[in-house]
Design a protein around this motif. Structure first.
Motif, short mmCIF file in Angstrom:
data_model
loop_
_atom_site.label_atom_id
_atom_site.label_comp_id
_atom_site.label_asym_id
_atom_site.label_seq_id
_atom_site.Cartn_x
_atom_site.Cartn_y
_atom_site.Cartn_z
N ALA A 99 -44.70 -24.42 -34.21
CA ALA A 99 -45.27 -23.19 -33.41
C ALA A 99 -45.57 -23.73 -32.07
O ALA A 99 -46.11 -22.79 -31.22
N PHE A 100 -45.92 -24.95 -31.79
CA PHE A 100 -46.28 -25.55 -30.53
C PHE A 100 -46.09 -26.98 -30.54
O PHE A 100 -46.01 -27.53 -31.66
N THR A 101 -46.12 -27.46 -29.47
CA THR A 101 -46.28 -29.14 -29.41
C THR A 101 -47.03 -29.34 -28.25
O THR A 101 -46.81 -29.03 -26.89
N THR A 102 -48.37 -29.98 -28.54
CA THR A 102 -49.15 -30.22 -27.59
C THR A 102 -49.97 -31.51 -27.59
O THR A 102 -50.01 -31.97 -28.95
N GLU A 158 -38.46 -21.87 -33.62
CA GLU A 158 -39.86 -21.36 -33.27
C GLU A 158 -40.65 -20.36 -34.01
O GLU A 158 -40.07 -19.46 -33.95
#
Lengths: 263, 293
Positions: free
Chosen positions: B77-80, B103
């Motif tokens: 859902a994200f990469t942070t 995604e």
């Protein structure tokens, strides 16, 4: 601190642009009831805390991690009162249950409130990869959503977003009743003004200009045609003396707001 | 799996990685740059395992595996990096078109894991409707409620994995594991939605009471029935956070992100920190911190 520009400050006060932005963000949570205020960004965080300390004491706040806090510490300071537990899985459930009003950021936003934080350019092979959609699809069709954009420009306010992460009014309508049932985009606050979607076709409308900002400035910085109220556009309201004191002395004594909005 | 009552399921990180195969679907617990099983990821980088489908609320686990070219398909859902919003290796890999991306929204992801753990083909969720998630993942279907409301919702397919890697604060040798920080993330779901699951921990404690000390029973997040192997890896989430044992190593994360943005600097970083064993890594980090003083 930087003066706000044109317009006389009442009682000899100097209110900065950042402080008008704080007031505009705080107003988003007025009358929300016992819901979670989820601010993303410095100015919305100050706004949510200001709202809780003044006109919306019933709001729930988090420490930014997994705890609901029962006090309202200064930005960056530790909370000393815990009133609840909100790890990510419960936070997601709370959003889906609707008891939350989030103010998110946007790398792009269009006239119907579609928002993008995923990538710029073609999704298959993006020119610039950003965060990913994160929780924006769930947020926008489950709980009230507002947006905070600290630098209003044609790069952000675009005709069409590259990847719909947060769902706008036209997209929700196209997706049908399950998407529109709880869809509720409340307002957009930028460093130039306040906007909503209270037009017949839910196109973005200018609600107020922050003191010192002209309509021409907003139009030049917006990549689509904004709905504008007939006659004079109102100014974002002045903070009360007490609100200014709370912002400056209680919530943001370090002046972090002035680093996010320098105008 | 079979295991001895005496030795339990204790393994070394290299033994765990030895159970993984190229082409597998691998779940990685934690969230962003928080409580990631980084020692196991580093062991994976030392192995030849590649062509992975990785399922993760992504952080530097994704960055490192992407930089090493191990990912064929990423479900996220994200990469942070949290305090650094954009993961530079993930960004660069996406902009090069290095892997396939599925995604999903955060809530869709949670429902997918839940379906995987409960052996359901899918779970319905409102999230996704009206967004481009459905456009870019055309394999996602919708489902109509069989009740009077007749609502049309997204059917998130189960996220079912061959293996899961998670990092916890404490565990016993049978795989019962405890988190001591404020957030369980989704680590129990990752273990239950996987055919095999491997737990690394800060400290392996005595099974006869070691887990009982100083924490309420609901912090016993992971139960041994969903665990295949367990390993002690002190500082094993470094440089991500593993509170209360330690917070995120912000200076080191910054050095990682700075190096990751430049191929030459990344080569030097990789040689210095990732060329040897886990012990070499931890010693190199200590030496680096001394230099910074």
């Amino acid at each position: 601190m930087t003066p706000a520009g044109a317009g006389p400050a009442p009682k000899g006060r100097t209110v900065t642009r950042a402080e008008y932005c704080v007031i505009a963000c705080a107003e988003a949570w007025r009358g929300g009831g016992e819901i979670l205020a989820s601010p993303m960004g410095t100015v919305p965080a100050i706004g949510a805390r200001l709202a809780k300390l003044t006109f919306s004491p019933e709001l729930l706040l988090t420490d930014g991690e997994a705890l609901l806090i029962g006090d309202v510490p200064a930005l960056g300071a530790a909370s000393s009162v815990t009133e609840g537990w909100l790890p990510y899985r419960r936070h997601l459930t709370m959003a889906m249950g609707g008891r939350r009003h989030v103010m998110m950021g946007a790398s792009q936003i269009d006239r119907f409130g579609n928002q993008n934080i995923s990538c710029i350019g073609d999704w298959e092979r993006p020119r610039r990869q950003l965060l990913g959609v994160r929780g924006a699809p769930a947020n926008t069709i489950n709980n009230p959503v507002s947006y905070w954009i600290p630098r209003h420009s044609t790069r952000v306010f675009v005709e069409k977003v590259d990847m719909i992460s947060g769902v706008g009014y036209d997209s929700a309508a196209a997706a049908g009743p399950s998407a529109t049932r709880f869809h509720d985009l409340r307002r957009v606050v930028s460093d130039l003004g306040v906007f909503d979607f209270a037009t017949p076709d839910h196109a973005m409308r200018l609600v107020s200009l922050h003191p010192g900002v002209t309509l021409g400035q907003v139009r030049d910085a917006t990549g689509f045609t904004l709905a504008v109220p007939a006659g004079d556009v109102p100014h974002t309201r002045e903070p009360t003396d007490e609100e200014l004191r709370v912002i400056r002395d209680v919530v943001d004594p370090g002046g972090m707001r002035e680093r996010e909005v320098r105008a | 799996m079979t295991h001895s009552a005496r030795t339990g399921k204790a393994m070394t990180p290299d033994e765990i990685v030895g159970r993984l195969e190229s082409g597998m679907t691998l779940g990685i617990g934690g969230w962003g740059s928080r409580r990631k099983p980084m020692a196991l990821v580093r062991a994976l980088l030392r192995s030849g395992v590649t062509d992975l489908t990785v399922v993760s609320y992504g952080g530097p686990d994704i960055g490192l595996l992407a930089a090493a070219g191990r990912i064929r398909k990423l479900v996220t859902a994200f990469t942070t990096l949290d305090s650094i919003p954009l993961e530079p290796h993930f960004r660069a890999a996406r902009e090069r078109g290095d892997f396939e991306l599925v995604e999903l929204d955060e809530a869709m992801f949670m429902q997918g894991l839940t379906a995987g753990a409960q052996r359901l083909p899918f779970l319905p969720v409102r999230a996704g409707l009206g967004s481009d998630v459905l456009r870019v993942n055309p394999q996602l279907r919708t489902v109509t409620s069989p009740y009077e409301d007749g609502e049309r919702l997204v059917a998130v397919p189960a996220l079912r994995m061959d293996a899961a890697l998670v990092h916890m604060n404490r565990a016993d040798r049978f795989g019962n594991a405890r988190y001591l920080g404020p957030d369980p993330y989704f680590d129990d779901l990752f273990c239950e939605a996987s055919d095999t699951a491997y737990v690394s921990c800060e400290r392996l404690v005595d099974a006869a009471g070691g887990l009982a000390e100083h924490a309420a029973p609901q912090t016993l997040l992971i139960s041994r029935h969903s665990v295949t192997g367990v390993t002690q890896t002190p500082q094993g989430a470094h440089f991500t956070s593993c509170v209360p044992d330690y917070g995120r190593d912000e200076p080191f994360q910054k050095a990682y992100a700075t190096a990751a943005a430049d191929p030459e600097a990344w080569g030097a970083f990789r040689d210095r920190f990732l060329g040897g064993t886990e012990r070499d890594y931890q010693l190199a980090v200590q030496a680096w911190h001394k230099e910074q003083r």
